[in-house]
Design a protein around this motif. Structure first.
Motif, PDB file in Angstrom:
ATOM      1  N   LYS A   1       0.637  -1.232   0.031  1.00  0.00           N
ATOM      2  CA  LYS A   1      -0.140  -0.185  -0.055  1.00  0.00           C
ATOM      3  C   LYS A   1       0.860   1.473  -0.128  1.00  0.00           C
ATOM      4  O   LYS A   1       0.441   2.160  -0.553  1.00  0.00           O
ATOM      5  CB  LYS A   1      -0.974  -0.020   1.097  1.00  0.00           C
ATOM      6  N   LYS A   2       1.883   1.310   0.709  1.00  0.00           N
ATOM      7  CA  LYS A   2       2.683   2.391   0.922  1.00  0.00           C
ATOM      8  C   LYS A   2       4.179   2.018   0.813  1.00  0.00           C
ATOM      9  O   LYS A   2       4.586   1.111   1.415  1.00  0.00           O
ATOM     10  CB  LYS A   2       2.526   3.122   2.446  1.00  0.00           C
ATOM     11  N   ILE A   3       4.998   2.825   0.131  1.00  0.00           N
ATOM     12  CA  ILE A   3       6.170   2.417  -0.164  1.00  0.00           C
ATOM     13  C   ILE A   3       7.501   3.512   0.325  1.00  0.00           C
ATOM     14  O   ILE A   3       6.968   4.654   0.070  1.00  0.00           O
ATOM     15  CB  ILE A   3       6.793   2.247  -1.796  1.00  0.00           C
ATOM     16  N   SER A   4       8.190   3.395   1.196  1.00  0.00           N
ATOM     17  CA  SER A   4       9.064   4.243   1.810  1.00  0.00           C
ATOM     18  C   SER A   4      10.417   4.355   0.942  1.00  0.00           C
ATOM     19  O   SER A   4      10.894   3.493   0.805  1.00  0.00           O
ATOM     20  CB  SER A   4       9.511   3.945   3.052  1.00  0.00           C
ATOM     21  N   PHE A   5      10.493   5.602  -0.047  1.00  0.00           N
ATOM     22  CA  PHE A   5      11.792   5.849  -0.889  1.00  0.00           C
ATOM     23  C   PHE A   5      12.449   6.993  -0.250  1.00  0.00           C
ATOM     24  O   PHE A   5      12.177   8.130  -0.182  1.00  0.00           O
ATOM     25  CB  PHE A   5      11.350   6.434  -2.164  1.00  0.00           C
ATOM     26  N   TRP A   6      13.457   6.587   0.726  1.00  0.00           N
ATOM     27  CA  TRP A   6      14.097   7.488   1.574  1.00  0.00           C
ATOM     28  C   TRP A   6      13.206   8.321   2.493  1.00  0.00           C
ATOM     29  O   TRP A   6      12.691   7.750   3.481  1.00  0.00           O
ATOM     30  CB  TRP A   6      15.043   8.519   0.823  1.00  0.00           C
ATOM     31  N   GLN A   7      13.101   9.660   2.256  1.00  0.00           N
ATOM     32  CA  GLN A   7      11.955  10.489   2.936  1.00  0.00           C
ATOM     33  C   GLN A   7      10.871  10.558   2.449  1.00  0.00           C
ATOM     34  O   GLN A   7      10.010  11.601   2.949  1.00  0.00           O
ATOM     35  CB  GLN A   7      12.704  11.596   3.188  1.00  0.00           C
ATOM     36  N   ASN A   8      10.666   9.623   1.502  1.00  0.00           N
ATOM     37  CA  ASN A   8       9.392  10.019   0.677  1.00  0.00           C
ATOM     38  C   ASN A   8       8.253   8.949   0.605  1.00  0.00           C
ATOM     39  O   ASN A   8       8.735   7.734   0.949  1.00  0.00           O
ATOM     40  CB  ASN A   8       9.481   9.987  -1.044  1.00  0.00           C
ATOM     41  N   GLU A   9       7.094   9.122   0.654  1.00  0.00           N
ATOM     42  CA  GLU A   9       6.083   8.123   0.667  1.00  0.00           C
ATOM     43  C   GLU A   9       5.463   7.866  -0.661  1.00  0.00           C
ATOM     44  O   GLU A   9       4.661   8.900  -1.146  1.00  0.00           O
ATOM     45  CB  GLU A   9       4.938   8.237   1.758  1.00  0.00           C
ATOM     46  N   LEU A  10       5.617   6.932  -1.280  1.00  0.00           N
ATOM     47  CA  LEU A  10       5.262   6.730  -2.714  1.00  0.00           C
ATOM     48  C   LEU A  10       3.893   5.503  -2.615  1.00  0.00           C
ATOM     49  O   LEU A  10       3.862   4.658  -1.731  1.00  0.00           O
ATOM     50  CB  LEU A  10       6.327   6.193  -3.612  1.00  0.00           C
TER      51      LEU A  10
END
Length: 243
Positions: free
Chosen positions: A98-107
């Motif tokens: 559902k939610k993907i953490s890319f460094w400090q981003n939520e994608l």
């Protein structure tokens, strides 16, 4: 086979230099079988993952003083592999995240689409390197290891790529290929210096540009999806057919 994965964010996506390691993390975390990461396809002492991926296709603004890339709210990348279950595994698992953490981003995953494969019917094709193609040798000099990166105009470049392709084939099919891959640079090819990883990052040299590949059609189809040269699972050696 290759797919395009599209990711969205509520705001602009900010990433550090060397962010391809985060794309690699996303890929491994969304492939259910840890065997690929831990073991892979073996040839003697080598382990091949038999996949490659592009960097984000969208252009970013680079903030030099902070060493940051500012991407738009929607980003995408291409993933390829000659192994169907790897593609299917990644695509199906991605939809359950559902939610993907890319460094400090939520994608958030927006779309996964299957790209039309090229029709390879001849023993010669022209390709473009989407990501740098890298081959190297490591030497011991005065108790220190030195890495030498070959360029497309040195004979070792083509030879190492051919040997690498044959090993990948045998790791997957458990038998030697019926034809040898040959590679020739076309026109001007550009050297690229890439950082992989943000902390203690690797500095890797590779080459983009156009190349001619010669082999039987089955080998050509296999290797353009597996990736050319080394470090394919780190985002190097992804190519596309241009003719």
């Amino acid at each position: 086979m290759r797919i395009k994965i599209i990711l969205e964010s509520p705001k602009s996506i900010v990433l550090q230099v060397g962010f391809n390691s985060i794309i690699q993390w996303f890929i491994y975390s969304n492939i259910k079988d840890s065997w690929l990461h831990d073991i892979g396809f073996k040839y003697e002492k080598r382990q091949f993952k038999l996949f490659s991926f592009s960097s984000f296709l969208e252009k970013a603004q680079f903030i030099n003083e902070k060493k940051l890339f500012i991407f738009p709210k929607i980003v995408s990348f291409i993933f390829s592999s000659p192994v169907d279950w790897i593609i299917e595994n990644l695509a199906s698992k991605s939809f359950t995240t559902k939610k993907i953490s890319f460094w400090q981003n939520e994608l958030y995953l927006s779309e996964v689409s299957v790209l039309k494969p090229p029709q390879i019917t001849q023993n010669e094709i022209k390709i473009r390197a989407i990501t740098p193609i890298e081959v190297h040798s490591t030497f011991q000099i005065y108790k220190q290891k030195k890495t030498y990166y070959y360029n497309p105009y040195e004979k070792e470049f083509s030879l190492l790529i051919a040997n690498n392709a044959a090993k990948k084939w045998e790791a997957f099919y458990k038998k030697p290929p019926e034809s040898e891959l040959k590679l020739e640079p076309i026109g001007f090819n550009k050297e690229k210096i890439v950082r992989f990883g943000s902390k203690n990052s690797l500095i890797i040299k590779g080459w983009t540009g156009n190349f001619k590949l010669l082999a039987d059609s089955k080998m050509l189809g296999f290797i353009i999806d597996a990736g050319l040269g080394n470090r394919n699972s780190q985002g190097f050696g992804m190519v596309e057919v241009i003719q």
